[in-house]
Design a protein around this motif. Structure first.
Motif, PDB file in Angstrom:
ATOM      1  N   UNK A 248      92.899  62.330 -17.995  1.00 34.75           N
ATOM      2  CA  UNK A 248      91.586  62.540 -17.375  1.00 34.75           C
ATOM      3  C   UNK A 248      91.553  63.803 -16.511  1.00 34.75           C
ATOM      4  N   UNK A 249      92.656  64.168 -15.892  1.00 31.59           N
ATOM      5  CA  UNK A 249      92.698  65.388 -15.094  1.00 31.59           C
ATOM      6  C   UNK A 249      92.595  66.655 -15.926  1.00 31.59           C
ATOM      7  N   UNK A 250      92.994  66.601 -17.165  1.00 30.56           N
ATOM      8  CA  UNK A 250      92.959  67.777 -18.045  1.00 30.56           C
ATOM      9  C   UNK A 250      91.689  67.857 -18.885  1.00 30.56           C
ATOM     10  N   UNK A 251      90.894  66.807 -18.888  1.00 26.57           N
ATOM     11  CA  UNK A 251      89.647  66.823 -19.660  1.00 26.57           C
ATOM     12  C   UNK A 251      88.756  67.967 -19.219  1.00 26.57           C
ATOM     13  N   UNK A 252      88.554  68.088 -17.920  1.00 24.86           N
ATOM     14  CA  UNK A 252      87.670  69.113 -17.398  1.00 24.86           C
ATOM     15  C   UNK A 252      88.193  70.506 -17.727  1.00 24.86           C
TER      16      UNK A 252
END
Length: 180
Positions: A101-105
């Motif tokens: 989830x931290x790398x999605x953006x």
């Protein structure tokens, strides 16, 4: 609007086979009818035969778009997939990558996927194979090219690029200024 030439069809199918393999046939012969690819103004559209016949009654000069744009041919005659094809490629994708989830953006801003942001990867993914990038909640975010094979990913440094970015669903917002 015209059918693709043999060379254009070969380039399109080569690009699609990187992502969905032999499932290209499933795009054309669908339960809801036959679909085809058509060329119009350097772009390739995926359209049902029923809608294609309707679009044929409009002159080329006045026809803006029809069907779903799968990509375009560049000036050097290379085919480039657009993010609009994601909804059709994702269900048939052979190789998938899930990002944390931290790398999605970061991915949605157009950056490559690093080892530190990798959630999981399909087993037996080869180097330079087309992959569809998903969030951990199985939402397709975009697609890219695997920079490392699955085996190489296991021993990679956390800052190593594992997936080269090609397209993502954030492109609509980033390219909004260019469209106006």
């Amino acid at each position: 609007m015209r059918p693709l030439t043999d060379e254009e069809t070969t380039q399109l199918f080569d690009k699609l086979s990187k992502f969905i393999g032999e499932n290209i046939q499933l795009l054309i012969d669908r339960p809801d009818g036959m679909y085809c690819f058509r060329y119009h103004r350097d772009r390739v559209y995926y359209v049902s035969e029923k809608n294609m016949k309707r679009a044929a009654s409009v002159t080329r000069k006045h026809l803006v778009s029809f069907g779903t744009c799968f990509g375009k041919f560049t000036k050097t005659k290379q085919f480039r997939l657009h993010v609009t094809a994601l909804d059709y490629l994702a269900p048939y994708a052979k190789y998938k990558v899930w990002v944390k989830s931290g790398s999605e953006q970061s991915f949605l801003y157009g950056n490559h996927v690093l080892k530190s942001g990798l959630g999981r990867i399909t087993e037996s993914t080869e180097k330079y194979q087309g992959v569809v990038v998903y969030s951990m909640s199985d939402l397709p975010l975009g697609f890219g090219v695997a920079a490392k094979s699955t085996q190489e990913c296991r021993n990679a440094d956390p800052m190593t690029i594992l997936v080269f970015h090609q397209a993502d669903i954030g492109e609509y917002i980033r390219n909004e200024d260019n469209l106006l």
